[in-house]
Design an enzyme around this catalytic site. Structure first.
Site, mmCIF file in Angstrom:
data_model
loop_
_atom_site.group_PDB
_atom_site.id
_atom_site.type_symbol
_atom_site.label_atom_id
_atom_site.label_comp_id
_atom_site.label_asym_id
_atom_site.label_seq_id
_atom_site.Cartn_x
_atom_site.Cartn_y
_atom_site.Cartn_z
ATOM 1 N N ASP A 1 -2.198 -18.503 1.369
ATOM 2 C CA ASP A 1 -3.172 -19.498 0.915
ATOM 3 C C ASP A 1 -3.553 -20.375 2.102
ATOM 4 O O ASP A 1 -2.749 -20.573 3.022
ATOM 5 C CB ASP A 1 -2.583 -20.370 -0.195
ATOM 6 C CG ASP A 1 -2.422 -19.635 -1.513
ATOM 7 O OD1 ASP A 1 -3.239 -18.749 -1.807
ATOM 8 O OD2 ASP A 1 -1.477 -19.960 -2.255
ATOM 9 N N ASP B 1 -8.328 -16.250 -5.075
ATOM 10 C CA ASP B 1 -8.223 -17.241 -6.152
ATOM 11 C C ASP B 1 -9.598 -17.814 -6.510
ATOM 12 O O ASP B 1 -9.885 -18.074 -7.680
ATOM 13 C CB ASP B 1 -7.306 -18.389 -5.737
ATOM 14 C CG ASP B 1 -5.891 -17.946 -5.433
ATOM 15 O OD1 ASP B 1 -5.425 -16.955 -6.024
ATOM 16 O OD2 ASP B 1 -5.243 -18.604 -4.593
#
Length: 170
Positions: free
Chosen positions: A121, A139
């Protein structure tokens, strides 16, 4: 190959490619936990790894459980989305695109889980000391796909777009 499956294949390839490319760039150019301010007071690139699912769910679980569980859930969810896509008429372009966004994001994160045992991330939005959990391109596509799917389903006003698999453009 039908127009529906060309649309699915194109979006799926683009999402997975872009997601994996951005993660490779972050992994090769940033140190873990390094943060680069993009918009002061609002947005950073911050390299973190999420061992869990959304918002770190299961992050504290033992890896012997967590990794196989999250991989299995991702594969089952992907299979379910493919089944939904099979049931959709080819003219349902909004829903087809939305479900493909969700599938592409799931595949992007699944690749990370299978290779690293965790997800890379790096998109870090915040306001003062309040940080949204860091996320990635995959995401973002999952979130966008869910929003578009909900909008498309709302437009159907009670009619089930998945109801007649005989009409679906396979």
């Amino acid at each position: 190959m039908s127009a529906k499956w060309k649309l699915v294949s194109g979006w799926l390839a683009a999402i997975v490619f872009f997601d994996q490319l951005t993660k490779i760039i972050v992994d090769r150019t940033m140190a873990l936990y390094q943060s680069i301010a993009i918009v002061d007071g609002l947005f950073n690139f911050t390299y973190v790894r999420n061992t869990g699912a959304a918002f770190g769910i299961f992050a504290g679980s033992a890896e012997i459980f967590r990794r196989p569980f999250l991989i299995t859930v991702s594969i089952l969810a992907g299979g379910f989305i493919v089944k939904l896509l099979q049931r959709l008429d080819g003219r349902e372009r909004g829903l087809i695109t939305a479900l493909t966004f969700i599938l592409g994001g799931a595949v992007g994160n699944l690749i990370d889980r299978m290779i690293y045992g965790e997800v890379i991330d790096f998109l870090d939005f915040y306001w003062r000391n309040y940080h949204w959990p860091a996320f990635n391109v995959a995401d973002s596509f999952i979130t966008l796909g869910v929003a578009v799917a909900l909008f498309c389903l709302y437009k159907h006003k009670g009619n089930d777009p998945f109801a007649s698999p005989a009409k679906a453009d396979k």
